[in-house]
Design an enzyme around this catalytic site. Structure first.
Site, short mmCIF file in Angstrom:
data_model
loop_
_atom_site.label_atom_id
_atom_site.label_comp_id
_atom_site.label_asym_id
_atom_site.label_seq_id
_atom_site.Cartn_x
_atom_site.Cartn_y
_atom_site.Cartn_z
N ASN A 56 0.92 -1.27 0.06
CA ASN A 56 0.04 -0.09 -0.17
C ASN A 56 0.95 1.34 0.08
OD1 ASN A 56 -1.37 2.12 1.91
ND2 ASN A 56 -2.77 1.26 0.84
N ASP A 57 0.47 2.24 -0.87
CA ASP A 57 1.33 3.45 -1.05
C ASP A 57 1.56 4.12 0.32
OD1 ASP A 57 -1.29 4.05 -1.29
OD2 ASP A 57 -0.97 5.31 -3.04
N GLU A 67 -7.01 1.50 6.60
CA GLU A 67 -7.84 1.85 5.83
C GLU A 67 -8.49 3.21 6.16
OE1 GLU A 67 -7.86 1.82 2.45
OE2 GLU A 67 -6.38 0.15 2.36
N CYS A 122 -14.63 3.14 -3.51
CA CYS A 122 -14.49 1.90 -3.21
C CYS A 122 -15.88 0.90 -3.45
CB CYS A 122 -14.35 1.53 -1.78
SG CYS A 122 -15.35 2.01 -0.56
#
Length: 409
Positions: free
Chosen positions: A202-203, A252, A267
């Site tokens: 994940n960035d 998240e 999403c």
């Protein structure tokens, strides 16, 4: 009764222990930059003899090198120069890559982390098929290598920062805003096309790593990085390590819920924080009520708000309220030393960030102790790529030490 040698159980370090010891020594050298063997022993708790044995193996493998230079001017030195150890930069070339909305940025560094070459490419569409994303990655890999005067076989590994829910252990992408499909074996697809290992994460996790190694988190072992760009991300650093969750789907923050049955998020769910503060969310709301030319960039919306446009001002006011609520929840859950608000476009967002931070501080549980420090750090995709490169250095180091351990057995 005295035991014979055959009766005495000889306990030797396991292969895992030896590998861990070598990696610990290598990490100590990396952290110090230059360090003497006796200082490695003090830092790791290993005996001088163990340090000598491990560093001899790392020297033979070409991962480190000796240096007799020090900080003392030559005319004031007395006696034999102190021998220190440092990473051998030429041991590996390692790449880091950041996949953004319509750009991919790549950075190639040596084993010490020094930049060799960087490159950025723009693409016409944001969300693509897995095959198209792999093709884009291969295209920038080859272009960046050519720019550096070598080809892809000259790389030892590639770290990739991608938005979304990613299992970094298996390089499996559960979901990403950069992909049209869910549940993608991105690592396996890339392994079929590239001659070196690839490490996907994940960035926002890689931003946290970059902040810890190079940025505003260097002096803290427990901090949070909130990335605020097209979407919203979170990197969690606990005791100097990135926390990812059991499936790689933790942190998240952008998909925490702030409104029941609220705005639609990219999403696919409703009421996510990101659906109120991400770039696409701000533009979507503005263009839903604006008469005339649509806004195409958040900077245009910021200019309108600063010019007194009531619609634009109300959009940022709500975004600040939502973001402040989210920050307060983070503080109440984690109680970190520091929160870093990071991203390329953070300067545009000061129009609501200050109000959001004020609201957060009003909403946290009040105790007789200073609240966490909140800093902003604006930087471009190159810093994200640097975090991906740092992650790849860590992974390549582990693979290389594993080889050293295997050859020494």
């Amino acid at each position: 009764m005295k035991k014979t040698m055959a009766e005495v159980q000889v306990v030797r370090p396991s292969s895992d222990q030896r590998e861990s010891g070598r990696l610990q020594v290598l990490d100590t050298i990396r952290s110090a930059g230059r360090i003497a063997r006796i200082d490695i022993a003090q830092a790791t708790g290993f005996s001088p003899a163990t340090v000598t044995a491990i560093t001899s193996e790392l020297l033979a493998a070409g991962l480190i090198e000796e240096s007799s230079s020090d900080d003392q001017p030559s005319e004031t030195r007395r006696g034999r120069p102190r021998v220190t150890l440092k990473l051998r930069g030429k041991a590996h070339r390692i790449a880091g890559l950041k996949v953004a909305q319509r750009t991919i940025t790549m950075l190639i560094v040596d084993f010490e982390g020094k930049t060799i070459v960087d490159h950025e490419m723009e693409f016409p569409t944001a969300r693509v098929s897995p095959t198209e994303l792999v093709d884009r990655i291969l295209k920038i890999v080859d272009a960046t290598c050519r720019k550096g005067g070598f080809d892809r076989t000259g790389l030892s590994g590639l770290g990739i920062g991608l938005p979304g829910q990613i299992n970094s252990v298996s390089n499996f992408v559960h979901w990403s805003s950069s992909l049209l499909e869910r549940n993608v074996e991105l690592g396996a697809l890339l392994a079929q096309r590239l001659p070196f290992p690839v490490f996907v994460d994940n960035d926002a996790n890689l931003v946290a790593k970059a902040e810890h190694l190079f940025g505003k988190g260097r002096e803290s072992r427990n901090f949070l990085v909130v990335t605020l760009e097209f979407g919203v991300g979170l990197g969690i650093m606990i005791d100097g390590e990135v926390y990812r969750g059991q499936r790689g789907c933790g942190a998240e923050f952008g998909h925490t819920k702030v409104q029941l049955h609220g705005a639609l998020c990219q999403c696919g769910q409703r009421g996510c924080l990101e659906a109120y503060v991400g770039d696409y969310a701000l533009l979507r709301e503005a263009n839903g009520v604006t008469v005339g030319e649509p806004y195409t960039d958040v900077a245009q919306l910021v200019a309108a708000a600063r010019g007194g446009d009531q619609v634009a001002m109300s959009i940022f006011e709500r975004a600040g309220a939502m973001f402040g609520m989210g920050l307060a929840n983070l503080i109440n859950i984690f109680d970190p030393d520091l929160i870093i608000l990071a991203g390329r476009s953070h300067n545009k967002r000061h129009i609501f960030l200050d109000a959001a931070v004020t609201r957060a501080m009003q909403s946290v549980v009040q105790v007789d102790a200073p609240p966490p420090e909140i800093r902003t750090h604006g930087w471009g995709d190159l810093m994200w790529a640097k975090g991906a490169a740092a992650y790849a250095i860590e992974k390549v180091s582990g693979l290389t030490v594993k080889d050293v351990t295997r050859n020494a057995s």
